[in-house]
Structures are given as C-alpha cells and as structure tokens.
Design a protein around this motif. Sequence first.
Motif, PDB file in Angstrom:
ATOM      1  N   VAL A 109     -19.898  20.255  40.840  1.00 25.89           N
ATOM      2  CA  VAL A 109     -18.915  19.476  41.602  1.00 25.89           C
ATOM      3  C   VAL A 109     -17.869  18.865  40.664  1.00 25.89           C
ATOM      4  O   VAL A 109     -16.663  18.946  40.917  1.00 25.89           O
ATOM      5  N   ILE A 110     -18.322  18.257  39.576  1.00 25.90           N
ATOM      6  CA  ILE A 110     -17.392  17.644  38.617  1.00 25.90           C
ATOM      7  C   ILE A 110     -16.467  18.695  38.021  1.00 25.90           C
ATOM      8  O   ILE A 110     -15.251  18.491  37.914  1.00 25.90           O
ATOM      9  N   SER A 111     -17.032  19.842  37.665  1.00 22.19           N
ATOM     10  CA  SER A 111     -16.233  20.934  37.102  1.00 22.19           C
ATOM     11  C   SER A 111     -15.200  21.441  38.108  1.00 22.19           C
ATOM     12  O   SER A 111     -14.040  21.675  37.758  1.00 22.19           O
ATOM     13  N   ASP A 112     -15.607  21.580  39.369  1.00 23.71           N
ATOM     14  CA  ASP A 112     -14.695  22.074  40.405  1.00 23.71           C
ATOM     15  C   ASP A 112     -13.544  21.102  40.651  1.00 23.71           C
ATOM     16  O   ASP A 112     -12.389  21.518  40.831  1.00 23.71           O
ATOM     17  N   ILE A 113     -13.846  19.811  40.681  1.00 25.15           N
ATOM     18  CA  ILE A 113     -12.800  18.806  40.893  1.00 25.15           C
ATOM     19  C   ILE A 113     -11.803  18.824  39.734  1.00 25.15           C
ATOM     20  O   ILE A 113     -10.585  18.798  39.942  1.00 25.15           O
ATOM     21  N   LEU A 114     -12.318  18.895  38.507  1.00 26.53           N
ATOM     22  CA  LEU A 114     -11.444  18.919  37.331  1.00 26.53           C
ATOM     23  C   LEU A 114     -10.593  20.189  37.302  1.00 26.53           C
ATOM     24  O   LEU A 114      -9.404  20.148  36.973  1.00 26.53           O
ATOM     25  N   PHE A 115     -11.200  21.324  37.657  1.00 27.15           N
ATOM     26  CA  PHE A 115     -10.461  22.596  37.652  1.00 27.15           C
ATOM     27  C   PHE A 115      -9.316  22.570  38.660  1.00 27.15           C
ATOM     28  O   PHE A 115      -8.176  22.909  38.331  1.00 27.15           O
ATOM     29  N   SER A 116      -9.620  22.170  39.890  1.00 31.46           N
ATOM     30  CA  SER A 116      -8.582  22.155  40.931  1.00 31.46           C
ATOM     31  C   SER A 116      -7.499  21.129  40.610  1.00 31.46           C
ATOM     32  O   SER A 116      -6.313  21.376  40.868  1.00 31.46           O
ATOM     33  N   THR A 117      -7.882  20.002  40.022  1.00 33.12           N
ATOM     34  CA  THR A 117      -6.910  18.958  39.689  1.00 33.12           C
ATOM     35  C   THR A 117      -6.009  19.383  38.536  1.00 33.12           C
ATOM     36  O   THR A 117      -4.846  18.969  38.462  1.00 33.12           O
ATOM     37  N   SER A 118      -6.534  20.201  37.642  1.00 34.23           N
ATOM     38  CA  SER A 118      -5.731  20.643  36.495  1.00 34.23           C
ATOM     39  C   SER A 118      -4.816  21.819  36.827  1.00 34.23           C
ATOM     40  O   SER A 118      -3.928  22.142  36.034  1.00 34.23           O
ATOM     41  N   LEU A 133      -4.004  23.034  40.677  1.00 38.66           N
ATOM     42  CA  LEU A 133      -3.321  23.059  41.974  1.00 38.66           C
ATOM     43  C   LEU A 133      -2.107  22.141  42.085  1.00 38.66           C
ATOM     44  O   LEU A 133      -1.092  22.558  42.674  1.00 38.66           O
ATOM     45  N   PRO A 134      -2.136  20.892  41.599  1.00 38.28           N
ATOM     46  CA  PRO A 134      -0.942  20.041  41.752  1.00 38.28           C
ATOM     47  C   PRO A 134       0.329  20.670  41.191  1.00 38.28           C
ATOM     48  O   PRO A 134       1.399  20.575  41.807  1.00 38.28           O
ATOM     49  N   LYS A 135       0.223  21.331  40.038  1.00 36.15           N
ATOM     50  CA  LYS A 135       1.398  21.967  39.448  1.00 36.15           C
ATOM     51  C   LYS A 135       1.843  23.172  40.277  1.00 36.15           C
ATOM     52  O   LYS A 135       3.046  23.403  40.461  1.00 36.15           O
ATOM     53  N   ALA A 136       0.865  23.928  40.801  1.00 41.21           N
ATOM     54  CA  ALA A 136       1.200  25.081  41.645  1.00 41.21           C
ATOM     55  C   ALA A 136       1.849  24.617  42.946  1.00 41.21           C
ATOM     56  O   ALA A 136       2.792  25.252  43.448  1.00 41.21           O
ATOM     57  N   ILE A 137       1.362  23.519  43.496  1.00 43.42           N
ATOM     58  CA  ILE A 137       1.951  22.961  44.722  1.00 43.42           C
ATOM     59  C   ILE A 137       3.381  22.507  44.458  1.00 43.42           C
ATOM     60  O   ILE A 137       4.293  22.768  45.247  1.00 43.42           O
ATOM     61  N   ALA A 138       3.580  21.820  43.318  1.00 40.77           N
ATOM     62  CA  ALA A 138       4.920  21.339  42.962  1.00 40.77           C
ATOM     63  C   ALA A 138       5.890  22.498  42.767  1.00 40.77           C
ATOM     64  O   ALA A 138       7.083  22.371  43.075  1.00 40.77           O
ATOM     65  N   ARG A 139       5.376  23.628  42.285  1.00 39.96           N
ATOM     66  CA  ARG A 139       6.234  24.803  42.074  1.00 39.96           C
ATOM     67  C   ARG A 139       6.896  25.231  43.384  1.00 39.96           C
ATOM     68  O   ARG A 139       8.086  25.575  43.404  1.00 39.96           O
ATOM     69  N   TYR A 140       6.153  25.199  44.477  1.00 41.87           N
ATOM     70  CA  TYR A 140       6.698  25.667  45.754  1.00 41.87           C
ATOM     71  C   TYR A 140       7.220  24.536  46.637  1.00 41.87           C
ATOM     72  O   TYR A 140       8.116  24.750  47.447  1.00 41.87           O
ATOM     73  N   TRP A 141       6.655  23.357  46.484  1.00 43.56           N
ATOM     74  CA  TRP A 141       7.079  22.242  47.335  1.00 43.56           C
ATOM     75  C   TRP A 141       8.386  21.633  46.841  1.00 43.56           C
ATOM     76  O   TRP A 141       9.290  21.336  47.613  1.00 43.56           O
ATOM     77  N   PHE A 142       8.474  21.452  45.518  1.00 46.07           N
ATOM     78  CA  PHE A 142       9.647  20.784  44.937  1.00 46.07           C
ATOM     79  C   PHE A 142      10.442  21.705  44.022  1.00 46.07           C
ATOM     80  O   PHE A 142      11.369  21.250  43.343  1.00 46.07           O
ATOM     81  N   GLN A 143      10.068  23.008  43.972  1.00 46.30           N
ATOM     82  CA  GLN A 143      10.687  23.960  43.042  1.00 46.30           C
ATOM     83  C   GLN A 143      10.631  23.437  41.600  1.00 46.30           C
ATOM     84  O   GLN A 143      11.553  23.634  40.803  1.00 46.30           O
ATOM     85  N   ALA A 144       9.546  22.738  41.273  1.00 50.77           N
ATOM     86  CA  ALA A 144       9.348  22.172  39.937  1.00 50.77           C
ATOM     87  C   ALA A 144       8.266  22.971  39.224  1.00 50.77           C
ATOM     88  O   ALA A 144       7.112  22.542  39.125  1.00 50.77           O
ATOM     89  N   GLY A 145       8.644  24.145  38.736  1.00 50.96           N
ATOM     90  CA  GLY A 145       7.665  25.026  38.103  1.00 50.96           C
ATOM     91  C   GLY A 145       7.590  24.886  36.600  1.00 50.96           C
ATOM     92  O   GLY A 145       6.762  25.527  35.960  1.00 50.96           O
ATOM     93  N   SER A 146       8.438  24.039  36.013  1.00 51.38           N
ATOM     94  CA  SER A 146       8.462  23.897  34.560  1.00 51.38           C
ATOM     95  C   SER A 146       7.241  23.119  34.066  1.00 51.38           C
ATOM     96  O   SER A 146       6.844  22.117  34.664  1.00 51.38           O
ATOM     97  N   PHE A 166      -6.655  25.766  28.275  1.00 52.22           N
ATOM     98  CA  PHE A 166      -7.976  25.372  27.759  1.00 52.22           C
ATOM     99  C   PHE A 166      -8.884  24.903  28.886  1.00 52.22           C
ATOM    100  O   PHE A 166     -10.048  25.318  28.975  1.00 52.22           O
ATOM    101  N   LEU A 167      -8.369  24.049  29.774  1.00 49.91           N
ATOM    102  CA  LEU A 167      -9.183  23.512  30.866  1.00 49.91           C
ATOM    103  C   LEU A 167      -9.627  24.614  31.823  1.00 49.91           C
ATOM    104  O   LEU A 167     -10.771  24.624  32.290  1.00 49.91           O
ATOM    105  N   VAL A 168      -8.729  25.551  32.117  1.00 51.54           N
ATOM    106  CA  VAL A 168      -9.060  26.656  33.025  1.00 51.54           C
ATOM    107  C   VAL A 168     -10.248  27.447  32.496  1.00 51.54           C
ATOM    108  O   VAL A 168     -11.230  27.705  33.211  1.00 51.54           O
ATOM    109  N   HIS A 169     -10.193  27.829  31.222  1.00 51.53           N
ATOM    110  CA  HIS A 169     -11.259  28.663  30.653  1.00 51.53           C
ATOM    111  C   HIS A 169     -12.508  27.843  30.332  1.00 51.53           C
ATOM    112  O   HIS A 169     -13.633  28.339  30.499  1.00 51.53           O
TER     113      HIS A 169
END
Length: 317
Positions: free
Chosen positions: A69-78, A80-93, A104-107
């Motif tokens: 559970v802890i690993s899943d929360i950290l993975f999604s938090t590291s 998804l927010p940036k991926a959401i911002a890429r399409y919601w606010f066109q902030a992909g940088s 590093f966090l993903v792997h």
Amino acid sequence: MMSGGNVTFVKDFFIVGFPGLHPSYYGLVSAAMFVVYLCISIGNGIFLFLFATEKSLHKPVYYCFLSLVISDILFSTSTLPKAIARYWFQAGSISFLGCFVQMFLVHYLGTVNSFIMALMSIDRYVAVCNPLRYHTIMTNRNVLILSLVAWVLAYPSNLSMAIRAFPLPYCGANTILHCYCDHISITRLACTDRAPYSLPAFAFAMVVLLGPLAIIIFSYCCIVVEVMRISSTGGRFKTLSTCTSQLIIISLYFLPRCFNYLAANIGITFNTDLQITIVIMYSMLPPMINPLIYCLRTQEIKKILIRKSQSNKVSFP
C-alpha cells in the motif's frame, strides 16, 4: 537549452504522454487520470486507516500488504500528478533533476513491489504447507524485518542505475515519449551509445521481475500440491480461497509485465500510444484494485468496515 560551444545541453524535459492523442481529448484523459489517482489514494488510505486503528489487523499478511500500500501510494503520487498536469494545464515540463528523481522512484518502487509480492507468496506457502509452524516462522517481527530488507535491497541498484544515466550527454531532443520518466525514455535521448547503460538495466529488470516470479511460482506450485492432498472438496476450496486475493494481485502485476517484455523480445511491436497504454494499465490498475480486492474478498476487513459503518449510523442518526 543551454549552450556549450557548438553543443546544446538539455536542462529540462517535456513529458509528451500519448503522442498521437488529439488535443480535444486532453480534458478526458486528465479527468480519467485524476479519478484513478483519487481511487488509489482513497482505497489505499482506507486500508492505512483501518490498519492504524484496528489491532486485529496487525498480522503478518497485513504487514506485507502495508508495504504494498505504501509503495503504491508513493508510486502514484510520484507519477500521476505530473501526467495530469500535462493534459489539464498543458504543463508537461519537468526539470532535469526532477526527471531523474522520478525515474529512480518509478524503478525503485516497482522493485519493492516485486519483492513484497514474493514475500506474500512465502507467507501463503508457510500458512498452507507448514501451518503448525506458521505462527513461529511468520511472526510480525520477522515479516517486518523481511519487508524492511525488501525496501533496503531495492535501493542501491536502482540508485546506481539513475546515477549512471545522470551524467550522460543529453544534447538532442528533450521530449519524453511516456507519461512519466523512466530509464528507457530518458537514456534513448542521450547523445551516446546506449548499450553500456541499457543492457545492464535490462538484465537488472529481468532479475527483479523473474526472480520474485520464480519464488511465487514455486510457492504456489507447492500450495497446489498440498491442496490436492486434502480429501474433502470443501477443504480444498477453503484453503485455495485464502490465496485467491494474492493470486489476483500477483497476476495483475506480473502477467502484463511479462507480456510486455516477451513481446519486445520476440519482435511483436505496438504503436507508441498502445504501448504507453499497456504500461499505464499495468502500473496503475493494481494500485487501484488491490485495496478493493483485500476489502471485498477478506472477511476480516469486511466485518470491520461493516462494524464501523454501523457505528457511524448510530452516532449520526
């Protein structure tokens, strides 16, 4: 970009996401990702709350799931927010350093998940094949130590992989053809031969994937053999039902990954959008479904949820 003689070096990256996605679907995709992130946060958050408030859940199998559970929360938090911002606010940088931290966090968290699932299969193996010694072998203390070992063991190799990729010369395109930074999507942008970096990373990925999977397969083969020795059909069903939840979780995590690696090695190719979709599904579907499986298929947690919901109705008529 910043200039260095006749060479320009990347100082940040741009997360493209799905390269073939029409802009008219950006809002829909960002909304879907937001719902997924919300489900992951709420579902896993409920388990964390129940684990923290119910001492009856302080058992080896739930300590294993706690790490998941802890690993899943950290993975999604590291990711998804940036991926959401890429399409919601066109902030992909994303900054150069930020991309490597995300990589590093993903792997790292993916490696932790593999190790924890192997530990969960060992827990079921001992419970079914050596039940009389289960409470001696799989104590809370032993499971906590093994879980900590999984977190520590996953750290140095993934850190070294990120450190080796960090100083490479990135002097060309800065577009990440993915929804988050990972080793392949970053190193393919390096202006150098990728083989010395990609081959060790691939070998490590195979060890991390196939090593725990071998332990899982061995554990469940032993469990099946043990179950076949039970004379009554009801006894067989009851024993197998205690493993069903973990088998679903393990299948959701390992099967799509094995398919992805196998397809790449036997020459089956997908277009980039489909490949990213497959990766996103096997990365985000398990964290979203795992709490549902444990809450809906585990009688102990279901009883706790029912009791808490009934007490809330009494408190707030």
